[in-house]
Design an enzyme around this catalytic site. Structure first.
Site, PDB file in Angstrom:
ATOM      1  N   ASP A  88      25.775  40.532  36.569  1.00 37.90           N
ATOM      2  CA  ASP A  88      24.968  39.486  35.938  1.00 37.90           C
ATOM      3  C   ASP A  88      25.315  38.124  36.515  1.00 37.90           C
ATOM      4  O   ASP A  88      26.406  37.913  37.068  1.00 37.90           O
ATOM      5  CB  ASP A  88      25.167  39.498  34.424  1.00 37.90           C
ATOM      6  CG  ASP A  88      26.616  39.218  34.011  1.00 37.90           C
ATOM      7  OD1 ASP A  88      27.530  39.776  34.651  1.00 37.90           O
ATOM      8  OD2 ASP A  88      26.824  38.453  33.054  1.00 37.90           O
ATOM      9  N   GLU A 145      29.405  39.812  31.902  1.00 37.77           N
ATOM     10  CA  GLU A 145      30.633  39.034  32.057  1.00 37.77           C
ATOM     11  C   GLU A 145      30.383  37.549  31.823  1.00 37.77           C
ATOM     12  O   GLU A 145      31.223  36.855  31.232  1.00 37.77           O
ATOM     13  CB  GLU A 145      31.217  39.248  33.457  1.00 37.77           C
ATOM     14  CG  GLU A 145      32.630  38.691  33.648  1.00 37.77           C
ATOM     15  CD  GLU A 145      32.678  37.215  34.024  1.00 37.77           C
ATOM     16  OE1 GLU A 145      33.748  36.604  33.887  1.00 37.77           O
ATOM     17  OE2 GLU A 145      31.632  36.666  34.453  1.00 37.77           O
TER      18      GLU A 145
END
Length: 384
Positions: A88, A145
């Protein structure tokens, strides 16, 4: 005599790596878009399979993309190496076509997530493939994350308990430095509840939540201690309804940075014990530690000393530092696992529209990573 290692920077097919990296960066994958993150996971899974690695996926929840796991060696092996990455990014869709297009300017390569951390994630796969049967390692790709690893944390900790050391592919810091420690973090929201009233006709009936919040902010800001590395930041304030209404509610969003466990215990206890002076005001405090502090314990230092001569043989120094930002390495270090972070490429300006990596740093750092995997498998480091 300088020790020789089987993989050299010149063995890296850099054009092929950059071609695949462009495909990864072209798949914009902001954390809040699970379909986009899963499209990125599809690409990573296909590439891992093409490299001869075994691949599995695990769903998380409806708001988060899937976990992706690539490995070489038996799944149940308890003495392997865990490599942590994430797919991400902080950049919303449209950055690629707008302020942060894929482009190369000299040694700098730009694009959303190119530095933090699609290049590091791709390096992990290449290193695993280069090491081949000379290592037993697992790469865990986290889908969230950048927003705190709330969905991915159980998988990180479960995988860490099966490993003897952890390598984190976050980008290098400050000119190529490795990360052997990170401040911990806590996130709090404090809702200050007062009593609404008309500010012109019945001000005596009101209890201003904003006024109480103003006092509270001064108390919170006084907790800052730069010398110890403690940071308390009231980053967002929301309150009030209209100009002529005494506000019944004010909400504070607070970011806390913590250098060690002692500071973590002190500061979180102080925040959670905050109480209003006015009995007609009420505080509602929610939140807590999001990432525990990551300190350079003996196992991490032993891992650093194993990696240091390999990096020197690849042509660059391995200089340790402590970073103010968090990573998934905070979780593994808190479990007592030797954790070496910042193994991705050198570059700068993560989370901005100037995000870039330095292309010449890729091959040496990728070769170092592959050799480190081999070394840890063949010659376990003392203290690990």
């Amino acid at each position: 005599m300088t020790e020789t290692y089987p993989i050299r920077p010149e063995d890296i097919d850099l054009p092929a790596f950059l071609e695949e990296l462009r495909a990864w960066v072209s798949l914009e994958s902001p954390t809040a878009d699970p379909a986009a993150v899963n499209a990125m996971a599809d690409r990573a899974a296909a590439h891992a399979t093409a490299l001869g690695l075994s691949v599995t996926r695990q769903p998380t929840d409806d708001a988060t993309g899937d976990l992706l796991i690539a490995r070489h060696g038996p799944e149940d092996r308890a003495d392997g190496i865990l490599i942590l990455t994430h797919l991400d990014t902080v950049h919303a869709k449209g950055a690629l076509a707008g302020p942060l297009p894929w482009r190369r300017e000299g040694d700098k390569l730009f694009g959303p997530g190119v530095y933090d951390m699609k290049s590091g994630a791709l390096m992990a796969l290449y290193a695993l493939a280069l090491a081949g049967d000379r290592t037993a390692a697992t790469v865990l790709f986290i889908p969230d994350e950048e927003t705190g690893t709330y969905a991915g944390r159980p998988a990180v900790e479960a995988a860490a308990r099966k490993a003897r050391a952890v390598l984190v592919m976050e980008p290098a810091r400050d000119g190529g430095k490795i990360v052997t420690g990170r401040r911990g973090s806590a996130i709090y929201r404090i809702e200050v509840h007062g009593r609404a009233a008309h500010s012109g006709t019945r001000p005596q009936d009101g209890r201003s939540a904003i006024r109480a919040a103003a006092r509270l902010i001064l108390t919170l800001e006084a907790m800052n201690d730069p010398a110890r590395g403690i940071g308390v930041n009231v980053g967002v304030i929301q309150g009030g309804t209209t100009r002529n209404t005494i506000p019944a509610l004010c909400v504070l969003d607070i970011d806390v940075r913590l250098p060690d466990r002692q500071a973590q215990d002190e500061v979180t206890a102080a925040i959670e014990a905050l109480a209003p002076v006015d009995p007609d005001i009420r505080f509602e405090i929610t939140g807590g530690v999001s990432r525990p502090a990551f300190s350079a314990e003996p196992g991490t230092l032993a891992l650093l000393e194993t990696a240091r001569p390999i990096a020197e043989a690849m042509g660059y120094p391995l200089v340790p530092m402590t970073s103010g930002g968090g990573s998934d390495g905070n979780f593994t270090a808190a479990l007592g696992l030797p954790t070496l972070d910042g193994l991705g490429p050198d570059g700068a300006d993560a989370h901005t529209f100037n995000e870039h990596l330095l292309v010449p740093s890729i091959a040496p750092r990728l070769a170092m990573l592959a050799n480190l995997l081999i070394t840890l498998h063949e010659k376990p480091a003392r203290g690990l």
